[in-house]
Design an enzyme around this catalytic site. Sequence first.
Site, PDB file in Angstrom:
ATOM      1  N   HIS A 156       0.836  -1.220   0.000  1.00 56.82           N
ATOM      2  CA  HIS A 156       0.000   0.000   0.000  1.00 56.82           C
ATOM      3  C   HIS A 156       0.868   1.266   0.000  1.00 56.82           C
ATOM      4  CE1 HIS A 156      -3.348  -2.681   1.275  1.00 56.82           C
ATOM      5  NE2 HIS A 156      -2.395  -3.235   2.003  1.00 56.82           N
ATOM      6  N   SER A 277      15.080  21.385 -17.122  1.00 52.96           N
ATOM      7  CA  SER A 277      13.931  22.228 -17.455  1.00 52.96           C
ATOM      8  C   SER A 277      14.427  23.497 -18.135  1.00 52.96           C
ATOM      9  CB  SER A 277      13.184  22.574 -16.165  1.00 52.96           C
ATOM     10  OG  SER A 277      12.478  23.785 -16.322  1.00 52.96           O
ATOM     11  N   LYS A 283      16.317  21.747 -12.043  1.00 49.41           N
ATOM     12  CA  LYS A 283      15.597  20.505 -12.314  1.00 49.41           C
ATOM     13  C   LYS A 283      16.424  19.421 -12.990  1.00 49.41           C
ATOM     14  CE  LYS A 283      11.337  20.132 -12.484  1.00 49.41           C
ATOM     15  NZ  LYS A 283      10.493  19.300 -11.628  1.00 49.41           N
ATOM     16  N   GLU A 290       9.518   8.262 -17.189  1.00 48.64           N
ATOM     17  CA  GLU A 290       8.179   8.799 -17.486  1.00 48.64           C
ATOM     18  C   GLU A 290       7.717   8.430 -18.891  1.00 48.64           C
ATOM     19  OE1 GLU A 290       7.834  13.097 -15.667  1.00 48.64           O
ATOM     20  OE2 GLU A 290       9.862  12.679 -16.326  1.00 48.64           O
TER      21      GLU A 290
END
Length: 461
Positions: A156, A277, A283, A290
């Site tokens: 979980h 970025s 970043k 992804e």
Amino acid sequence: MGKLWGGRFDKGTNRFIEEYTESISFDQRLFKEDIKGSIAHCRMLIKQGIIPEEEGKKIISALEEILKEAEEKGIPCDPSYEDIHTYIESRLREKVGDIAGKLHTARSRNDQIVLDVKLYMKREIAQIISLIEELQKNLVKKAEEEIDTILPGFTHLQHAQPVSLAFHLLAYFWMLERDRGRFKDALKRLDENPLGSCALAGTALPIDRFYTTELLGFEKPTENAMDTVSNRDFILEFLSTAGIAMINLSRLCEEMVIWSSPEFSFVELSDEVCTGSSIMPQKKNPDVAELTRGKVGRVIGNLVSLLVTLKGLPLSYNRDLQEDKEPLFDTADTLKGALKAVSLMIEGAKFNRERMRLMAKEGFTEATDLADYLVKKGIPFREAHRIIGEIVKYCIANSKRLDELSLTEYKKFCQEFEEDLYKAIDIENVVDSRKSYGGTSRTLLKEQIERIKKERGWQKG
Ligand code: ARG
């Protein structure tokens, strides 16, 4: 360009309809398979005395020339050629004249296209299997390096029990092992030669399908010509298998996304597989993870697309079947890319051992072991579970970890606690005591890694 089927037509095809119906823009990637199939077919026609040897040999050497040309210059994307089969036959005609027309004896584009796709898939699946093995090898290598790294195992997404990082990484090895098995299985089932099924019913000419089976390296010829030209379930099987493999990769990627977040800080991905970025200078984004997660969408889409195309199609060949190729090619390309990218990501990943160990002790991950401790002292598990639950509640109220309570505090909850309880909840001990087959004990993990390396011949390097 004259059509292969022009005889019974008075008018030429409407230009737009040519574009609408063509497949050469995408089936041209099957040119090698198409030529290989034609050469085998031609050799069989010669052997069976269906075409004269002299003419057959001319056809074969012209086909070999066409193969070379195509490898060097590519195939023109002209929709008037309709498909790759038509293009190759027209090139053949330019080279050998009218005898080119003899090649298509006892053959139809319906069995030809199934042959091309099957030959293509045999090659692609072999590549995919070796890319899976490459990723598995990287996982095992990392597992070996991280055997002593302890992190919280989750259920979980809550801290559950401490495990070795090797154990977590090997979980993905075994996931991929099933993908590998599914691809091997799919390969076995498609390994039947469709050539000689002709349009749908076989032929009255004395062909030898067993001979082309041998020449093309198939296990055996297909059993029913009508089924053969209609069958695309071997593509569905590939698309489902690839879909499952992508989903498995996506789960690994999702963990890398979470683990590389500052909140987790379990892993630092290498610069080589991340991007920055354009506006936020600080970043570093886990793009490979992804994108792989994102690409599952198109792979599942490809499966659904072919499922729907096939649903309700009557036997045998229908032009709808031409819609099988783009999803197939896209899925094979996407999966191969994902496997390569994820392999690179794992290879360069640096795990934060201190942070993992620190977190492994958070969230009362030794609670089960403490309950087992009482069980060994003769207390029924349910009772032990309740007692430890109360101790955890006490810890939360007093902002303490389980290893920070004194023996006196423990004894308030149960008289059976003794000094040896601290050994029982020592994090290393907790991991190593899970010796049940398939458990996280480091002894078991080392044995498993050795066994895998031996089986795969990865001992060196
Ligand atoms: N381009 C066709 C396909 O991909 C090849 C087979 C064509 N057969 C036919 N009878 N039109 O399915």
